[in-house]
Write an enzyme that holds these catalytic residues in place. Structure first.
Site, PDB file in Angstrom:
ATOM      1  N   HIS A 321       0.877  -1.176   0.000  1.00 30.04           N
ATOM      2  CA  HIS A 321       0.000   0.000   0.000  1.00 30.04           C
ATOM      3  C   HIS A 321       0.909   1.220   0.000  1.00 30.04           C
ATOM      4  O   HIS A 321       1.809   1.325   0.843  1.00 30.04           O
ATOM      5  CB  HIS A 321      -0.878  -0.033   1.250  1.00 30.04           C
ATOM      6  N   ARG A 341      -6.280  10.249  -0.149  1.00 36.93           N
ATOM      7  CA  ARG A 341      -5.992  10.720  -1.512  1.00 36.93           C
ATOM      8  C   ARG A 341      -7.273  10.863  -2.335  1.00 36.93           C
ATOM      9  O   ARG A 341      -7.386  11.771  -3.154  1.00 36.93           O
ATOM     10  CB  ARG A 341      -5.018   9.761  -2.201  1.00 36.93           C
TER      11      ARG A 341
HETATM   12  O1  MEZ Z   1      -9.065  -2.022  -0.196  1.00 36.40           O
HETATM   13  C1  MEZ Z   1      -8.217  -1.558   0.571  1.00 36.40           C
HETATM   14  O2  MEZ Z   1      -7.152  -2.126   0.791  1.00 36.40           O
HETATM   15  C2  MEZ Z   1      -8.457  -0.239   1.176  1.00 36.40           C
HETATM   16  C3  MEZ Z   1      -9.758   0.385   0.895  1.00 36.40           C
HETATM   17  C4  MEZ Z   1      -7.513   0.342   1.907  1.00 36.40           C
HETATM   18  C5  MEZ Z   1      -7.514   1.760   2.264  1.00 36.40           C
HETATM   19  O3  MEZ Z   1      -6.660   2.465   1.763  1.00 36.40           O
HETATM   20  O4  MEZ Z   1      -8.355   2.210   3.027  1.00 36.40           O
END
Ligand code: MEZ
Length: 494
Positions: A321, A341
């Site tokens: 992420h 974002r």
């Molecule tokens: O689907 C995900 O991993 C998600 C929505 C994560 C996030 O950034 O909140």
């Protein structure tokens, strides 16, 4: 309020503020197609799949799976040498669900609905799962300007067309019904004053289809699923880990060997069908990365299914992420939801330059952040260099009070460390978030082992080599329900 940022960081914050002011002063207008192309080229001129593969596979390049997982898969069975009395099981049920997160609970509810005698076994407690920690929301194409076909194209493009098309079709076609199911069960989705669901964009999505409950969407969904499991009086055996799948003489799954985590006691559960819903592997900290995952996410499902004879897909691709916490170090690696974002916050480097579109897909955004830092353009913090995420932009764009209303969890998390993200940007760096691959399943959720179903993050193929925001919660619900329904049908025929 004095922020715990160093003088050097505060100098850089001034540059971020100047970028923000310039952006807010600029006349808002839509970009032309040519301008968009030029911008994309400027953001990642040398981006291509193989350069990213190097980043994600790193030292294990060429191996089929990260070494941490290979070690687990090669580990000796924990039941070897034990005498097990399979004739006198401790539990005898129609459907055994292993895992107490979103997919396990959804599977159990649907199997119960089909009339099966169901039991959930979980090594922690029901709800101790990545579902509970999901923040940003759940995608589904249920608005007038959207369609499952549009959603399908986004998922396939985001996954680099490595996705299994039938699974993607199921995901997007069942999406709207899943939102309705959750809403009817009592999930408190964000709605406008007329009661319409508020939806936002995510990285790589062509429509606003992210349904959320503030920034604790997963916790809200899990609250409702757990209530439903309890209301239906579905038995839950907690603090008990499944350590081996039992197969019958025909090679079909027929139960599991369990171990009570507190007492060490070995228990036998016999079942007509088994559903593995144990989530992912982020907590193995592949390649030493921090992780946004809960501490039970240790690849249990992959190992159980593989040892039983199932095939695994795409073990060489993991999702980082782009926005994990880089500072303060007490919460290093924690998730900063993509919703920050979605609501307008930009990635900005130490020189105040917004170097990348905020809604790139996660693989592009994570590699973009890593590249910017490795070029020496990162913000220096005591633990690691990161990139600014210009969170004050949210209130600047949408009006004061928006961040507090729509991102209360994020705001609280940072305020605990004297950082007010409404006033100063926050420092981020990628965090290990999701296993893109998993156990190979057919569209009815069954693995290569008969009567062994796998659902949620433990299964692979839906997201190809890169998942889009909000499609994990959707996957968990669609394929959890699907496995429960299919196992429910199956038990009647066994
Ligand atoms: O689907 C995900 O991993 C998600 C929505 C994560 C996030 O950034 O909140």
């Amino acid at each position: 309020m004095s922020f715990p940022y160093t003088e050097e960081m505060m100098e850089s914050v001034k540059k971020v503020e100047a970028t923000r002011a310039a952006r807010m002063a600029a006349e808002p207008r839509r970009m032309t197609a040519e301008e968009k192309d030029a911008l994309l080229e400027q953001y990642h001129p040398d981006y291509n799949l193989s350069s990213f593969a190097e980043i994600i596979v790193g030292p294990n390049k060429g191996e089929k799976a990260p070494k941490e997982l290979v070690e687990l898969l090669q580990a000796k069975s924990r039941v070897q040498g034990m005498t097990l009395d399979l004739a006198h099981p401790d539990y005898d049920v129609d459907v055994l669900v292993i895992g107490g997160g979103g997919s396990g609970a959804s599977a159990a509810i649907e199997a119960h609905e089909a009339g099966a005698n169901v039991m959930i076994v979980t090594k922690l407690r029901i709800g101790d799962a990545n579902t509970m920690m999901a923040e940003g929301g759940i995608q589904a194409a249920d608005k007038e300007n959207d369609s499952p076909a549009q959603h399908y194209l986004d998922v396939m493009g985001g996954g680099h067309f490595a996705n299994v098309p039938e699974l993607v079709e199921k995901l997007v076609m069942d999406g709207p019904d899943c939102i309705k199911w959750l809403n009817d069960l009592g999930v408190l989705f964000d709605k406008d004053k007329d009661g319409n669901m508020i939806t936002t964009h995510g990285g790589g999505t062509s429509r606003k289809r992210m349904h959320a409950a503030a920034d604790y969407s997963g916790a809200e969904i899990m609250r409702v699923l757990r209530d439903e499991v309890q209301n239906r009086k579905i038995p839950v055996v907690d603090f008990t880990s499944a350590i081996e799948i039992i197969k019958d003489t025909e090679g079909k799954a027929a139960g599991a060997v369990l171990q009570n985590m507190e007492t060490g006691e070995i228990l036998i559960a016999r079942a007509k069908c088994v559903i593995i819903a144990t989530g992912g592997a982020g907590r193995l900290h592949y390649q030493g990365f921090p992780t946004s995952n809960h501490y039970g996410a240790t690849a249990d499902g992959l190992v159980l299914a593989y040892r039983a004879g199932a095939r695994l897909l795409y073990q060489d691709t993991l999702q980082y992420h782009p926005t994990g916490v880089a500072f303060p170090s007490q919460i290093y690696g924690a998730l900063v939801t993509e919703k920050v974002r979605s609501m307008g916050a930009q990635f900005v480097n130490v020189n105040g330059e917004a170097f990348m579109h905020p809604l790139e897909t996660r693989d592009v955004a994570a590699s973009g952040v890593i590249r910017e830092v490795s070029r020496g353009n990162g913000v220096h913090t005591p633990l690691r260099d990161g990139i600014w995420l210009d969170s004050p932009m949210i209130d600047a764009i949408h009006g004061e009070g928006t961040l507090e209303k729509r991102l209360p969890g994020m705001l609280r998390m940072y305020l605990r460390y004297d950082i007010d993200m409404r006033k100063v940007p926050i420092v981020i760096y990628p965090t290990l978030h999701y296993q893109n691959g998993g156990v190979r399943v057919s569209v009815n959720g069954m693995s290569d082992v008969e009567n062994l179903y796998v659902a949620g993050e433990a299964a692979g193929g839906v997201h190809g080599r890169n998942r889009l925001m909000g499609n994990s919660l959707l996957d968990v619900i669609v394929f959890g329900r699907n496995a429960g329904q299919e196992a429910g049908k199956q038990f009647k025929n066994v």
